[in-house]
Motif scaffolding. Structure first.
Motif, PDB file in Angstrom:
ATOM      1  N   GLY A   1       0.819  -1.207   0.000  1.00  0.00           N
ATOM      2  CA  GLY A   1       0.000   0.000   0.000  1.00  0.00           C
ATOM      3  C   GLY A   1       0.847   1.249   0.000  1.00  0.00           C
ATOM      4  O   GLY A   1       1.904   1.292   0.633  1.00  0.00           O
ATOM      5  N   THR A   2       0.392   2.278  -0.721  1.00  0.00           N
ATOM      6  CA  THR A   2       1.090   3.560  -0.785  1.00  0.00           C
ATOM      7  C   THR A   2       0.090   4.683  -0.569  1.00  0.00           C
ATOM      8  O   THR A   2      -0.876   4.813  -1.330  1.00  0.00           O
ATOM      9  CB  THR A   2       1.794   3.753  -2.132  1.00  0.00           C
ATOM     10  OG1 THR A   2       2.763   2.715  -2.325  1.00  0.00           O
ATOM     11  CG2 THR A   2       2.514   5.098  -2.173  1.00  0.00           C
ATOM     12  N   LEU A   3       0.318   5.473   0.468  1.00  0.00           N
ATOM     13  CA  LEU A   3      -0.530   6.637   0.764  1.00  0.00           C
ATOM     14  C   LEU A   3       0.162   7.877   0.227  1.00  0.00           C
ATOM     15  O   LEU A   3       1.266   8.221   0.650  1.00  0.00           O
ATOM     16  CB  LEU A   3      -0.761   6.761   2.270  1.00  0.00           C
ATOM     17  CG  LEU A   3      -1.608   7.965   2.717  1.00  0.00           C
ATOM     18  CD1 LEU A   3      -3.027   7.840   2.185  1.00  0.00           C
ATOM     19  CD2 LEU A   3      -1.600   8.096   4.239  1.00  0.00           C
ATOM     20  N   VAL A   4      -0.475   8.547  -0.732  1.00  0.00           N
ATOM     21  CA  VAL A   4       0.069   9.758  -1.335  1.00  0.00           C
ATOM     22  C   VAL A   4      -0.406  10.946  -0.498  1.00  0.00           C
ATOM     23  O   VAL A   4      -1.557  11.391  -0.624  1.00  0.00           O
ATOM     24  CB  VAL A   4      -0.363   9.902  -2.804  1.00  0.00           C
ATOM     25  CG1 VAL A   4       0.267  11.146  -3.415  1.00  0.00           C
ATOM     26  CG2 VAL A   4       0.026   8.656  -3.601  1.00  0.00           C
ATOM     27  N   VAL A   5       0.476  11.475   0.346  1.00  0.00           N
ATOM     28  CA  VAL A   5       0.114  12.590   1.213  1.00  0.00           C
ATOM     29  C   VAL A   5      -0.041  13.867   0.392  1.00  0.00           C
ATOM     30  O   VAL A   5      -1.021  14.600   0.521  1.00  0.00           O
ATOM     31  CB  VAL A   5       1.159  12.777   2.323  1.00  0.00           C
ATOM     32  CG1 VAL A   5       0.780  13.942   3.239  1.00  0.00           C
ATOM     33  CG2 VAL A   5       1.311  11.491   3.140  1.00  0.00           C
ATOM     34  N   ASP A   6       0.945  14.138  -0.458  1.00  0.00           N
ATOM     35  CA  ASP A   6       0.888  15.244  -1.405  1.00  0.00           C
ATOM     36  C   ASP A   6       1.895  14.958  -2.501  1.00  0.00           C
ATOM     37  O   ASP A   6       2.443  13.860  -2.578  1.00  0.00           O
ATOM     38  CB  ASP A   6       1.146  16.597  -0.719  1.00  0.00           C
ATOM     39  CG  ASP A   6       2.431  16.621   0.088  1.00  0.00           C
ATOM     40  OD1 ASP A   6       3.447  16.033  -0.364  1.00  0.00           O
ATOM     41  OD2 ASP A   6       2.440  17.208   1.181  1.00  0.00           O
ATOM     42  N   SER A   7       2.142  15.940  -3.362  1.00  0.00           N
ATOM     43  CA  SER A   7       3.029  15.713  -4.505  1.00  0.00           C
ATOM     44  C   SER A   7       4.470  15.425  -4.100  1.00  0.00           C
ATOM     45  O   SER A   7       5.246  14.911  -4.905  1.00  0.00           O
ATOM     46  CB  SER A   7       2.988  16.921  -5.442  1.00  0.00           C
ATOM     47  OG  SER A   7       3.412  18.100  -4.763  1.00  0.00           O
ATOM     48  N   ALA A   8       4.844  15.735  -2.862  1.00  0.00           N
ATOM     49  CA  ALA A   8       6.231  15.550  -2.424  1.00  0.00           C
ATOM     50  C   ALA A   8       6.401  14.455  -1.384  1.00  0.00           C
ATOM     51  O   ALA A   8       7.529  14.047  -1.103  1.00  0.00           O
ATOM     52  CB  ALA A   8       6.791  16.858  -1.864  1.00  0.00           C
ATOM     53  N   ASN A   9       5.314  13.949  -0.817  1.00  0.00           N
ATOM     54  CA  ASN A   9       5.418  12.998   0.291  1.00  0.00           C
ATOM     55  C   ASN A   9       4.549  11.765   0.057  1.00  0.00           C
ATOM     56  O   ASN A   9       3.364  11.885  -0.281  1.00  0.00           O
ATOM     57  CB  ASN A   9       4.990  13.661   1.602  1.00  0.00           C
ATOM     58  CG  ASN A   9       5.894  14.801   2.007  1.00  0.00           C
ATOM     59  OD1 ASN A   9       6.912  14.624   2.664  1.00  0.00           O
ATOM     60  ND2 ASN A   9       5.517  16.019   1.601  1.00  0.00           N
ATOM     61  N   LYS A  10       5.156  10.577   0.252  1.00  0.00           N
ATOM     62  CA  LYS A  10       4.437   9.316   0.147  1.00  0.00           C
ATOM     63  C   LYS A  10       4.893   8.385   1.272  1.00  0.00           C
ATOM     64  O   LYS A  10       6.062   8.395   1.658  1.00  0.00           O
ATOM     65  CB  LYS A  10       4.703   8.630  -1.206  1.00  0.00           C
ATOM     66  CG  LYS A  10       4.126   9.346  -2.399  1.00  0.00           C
ATOM     67  CD  LYS A  10       4.221   8.516  -3.659  1.00  0.00           C
ATOM     68  CE  LYS A  10       5.656   8.227  -4.059  1.00  0.00           C
ATOM     69  NZ  LYS A  10       5.740   7.514  -5.351  1.00  0.00           N
ATOM     70  N   VAL A  11       3.978   7.577   1.764  1.00  0.00           N
ATOM     71  CA  VAL A  11       4.277   6.568   2.776  1.00  0.00           C
ATOM     72  C   VAL A  11       3.835   5.215   2.237  1.00  0.00           C
ATOM     73  O   VAL A  11       2.688   5.066   1.796  1.00  0.00           O
ATOM     74  CB  VAL A  11       3.563   6.874   4.103  1.00  0.00           C
ATOM     75  CG1 VAL A  11       3.904   5.806   5.140  1.00  0.00           C
ATOM     76  CG2 VAL A  11       3.953   8.253   4.628  1.00  0.00           C
ATOM     77  N   SER A  12       4.744   4.231   2.257  1.00  0.00           N
ATOM     78  CA  SER A  12       4.452   2.912   1.705  1.00  0.00           C
ATOM     79  C   SER A  12       4.650   1.834   2.762  1.00  0.00           C
ATOM     80  O   SER A  12       5.473   1.979   3.670  1.00  0.00           O
ATOM     81  CB  SER A  12       5.356   2.617   0.498  1.00  0.00           C
ATOM     82  OG  SER A  12       5.256   3.626  -0.490  1.00  0.00           O
ATOM     83  N   ALA A  13       3.892   0.742   2.614  1.00  0.00           N
ATOM     84  CA  ALA A  13       4.029  -0.411   3.496  1.00  0.00           C
ATOM     85  C   ALA A  13       3.873  -1.677   2.675  1.00  0.00           C
ATOM     86  O   ALA A  13       3.084  -1.722   1.722  1.00  0.00           O
ATOM     87  CB  ALA A  13       3.000  -0.373   4.621  1.00  0.00           C
TER      88      ALA A  13
ATOM     89  N   ALA B   1       6.978  -6.929   7.959  1.00  0.00           N
ATOM     90  CA  ALA B   1       6.474  -5.788   7.209  1.00  0.00           C
ATOM     91  C   ALA B   1       7.623  -4.828   6.934  1.00  0.00           C
ATOM     92  O   ALA B   1       8.598  -4.780   7.683  1.00  0.00           O
ATOM     93  CB  ALA B   1       5.358  -5.077   7.977  1.00  0.00           C
ATOM     94  N   ARG B   2       7.482  -4.095   5.852  1.00  0.00           N
ATOM     95  CA  ARG B   2       8.499  -3.121   5.464  1.00  0.00           C
ATOM     96  C   ARG B   2       7.814  -1.775   5.216  1.00  0.00           C
ATOM     97  O   ARG B   2       6.791  -1.716   4.530  1.00  0.00           O
ATOM     98  CB  ARG B   2       9.233  -3.580   4.203  1.00  0.00           C
ATOM     99  CG  ARG B   2      10.411  -2.698   3.806  1.00  0.00           C
ATOM    100  CD  ARG B   2      11.104  -3.257   2.574  1.00  0.00           C
ATOM    101  NE  ARG B   2      12.242  -2.447   2.185  1.00  0.00           N
ATOM    102  CZ  ARG B   2      13.469  -2.616   2.628  1.00  0.00           C
ATOM    103  NH1 ARG B   2      13.720  -3.601   3.475  1.00  0.00           N
ATOM    104  NH2 ARG B   2      14.461  -1.836   2.238  1.00  0.00           N
ATOM    105  N   PHE B   3       8.374  -0.726   5.784  1.00  0.00           N
ATOM    106  CA  PHE B   3       7.794   0.608   5.666  1.00  0.00           C
ATOM    107  C   PHE B   3       8.799   1.541   4.979  1.00  0.00           C
ATOM    108  O   PHE B   3      10.007   1.451   5.227  1.00  0.00           O
ATOM    109  CB  PHE B   3       7.433   1.162   7.048  1.00  0.00           C
ATOM    110  CG  PHE B   3       6.505   0.281   7.826  1.00  0.00           C
ATOM    111  CD1 PHE B   3       5.133   0.394   7.678  1.00  0.00           C
ATOM    112  CD2 PHE B   3       7.008  -0.682   8.702  1.00  0.00           C
ATOM    113  CE1 PHE B   3       4.271  -0.421   8.386  1.00  0.00           C
ATOM    114  CE2 PHE B   3       6.152  -1.505   9.424  1.00  0.00           C
ATOM    115  CZ  PHE B   3       4.788  -1.369   9.261  1.00  0.00           C
TER     116      PHE B   3
END
Length: 213
Positions: free
Chosen positions: A101-113, A122-124
């Motif tokens: 899963g990848t959460l796109v916070v904004d055009s410059a920030n993403k968080v993946s798991a 799990a890998r973050f």
């Protein structure tokens, strides 16, 4: 429309090649891929794979020699008005299931798991794009209790320089890649294990050509 892709990979110990042919069939894509093992001693079924894809929805891969199916499903949902891109992968042969899963916070920030079912691991990863050119990617492996780091910089439009460091293996990697529709793509990489007494770098070169017919 038909699209063909050819990839060659060279390392000091060995060389390898692969080819992929994709055909658009309405909303779907039909794809066949093969490696040099398919034709060198053949023709044989070694290295041959077939795929049916609906972009943004699913991919079904079939490994012909192994008679193994691999299913991949993609979806996107909203979390606090932010897009969360989900990918579910199941390999029938080794009974392995992965959720990414990848959460796109904004055009410059993403968080993946990334989680492999049944392993408790799990890998973050956090991705930060600075100024549209430099990308920082720290990641944490829960199973290994270890951090990895990557930083890349785009220069001259098509060129990207990237450095990586794996804390568990103490591998330091450097990479130069270029992606061009006119001249094809290539990647040259070198890695060295800082834990080894003889720190001999491992070199690798890859090149890819895409042709539309």
């Amino acid at each position: 429309m038909m699209k063909a892709s050819f990839k060659a990979r060279y390392e000091p110990e060995k060389a390898a090649a692969a080819a992929t042919v994709a055909v658009n069939a309405g909303d779907f894509k039909l794809r066949a891929s093969m490696t040099d093992a398919t034709v060198v001693n053949g023709p044989t079924l070694n290295g041959l794979a077939l795929a049916l894809e609906k972009p943004g929805s699913f991919i079904i891969n079939y490994d012909v020699p192994k008679k193994d199916f691999r299913f991949q499903f993609m979806n996107s949902v909203k979390v606090a008005d932010k897009p969360l891109n989900l990918t579910y992968i199941h390999s029938n042969g080794d009974k392995r299931t992965i959720l990414d899963g990848t959460l796109v916070v904004d055009s410059a920030n993403k968080v993946s798991a990334n989680h492999v079912f049944g392993t408790g691991n799990a890998r973050f990863k956090y991705t930060y794009l600075h100024g549209g050119l430099t990308t920082f990617e720290p990641s944490y492996d829960l199973g290994k209790n270890a951090w990895d780091f990557a930083v890349s910089r785009r220069v001259y439009g098509d060129d990207v320089f990237k450095g990586t460091y794996q804390t568990t293996s103490k591998n330091l990697g450097l990479e130069w890649s270029r992606s061009s529709k006119l001249n094809g793509s290539f990647k040259i990489s070198a890695s060295v294990n800082l834990a080894e007494e003889r720190k001999m770098p491992k070199l690798c070169a890859e090149t890819t050509w895409d042709i539309e017919m």
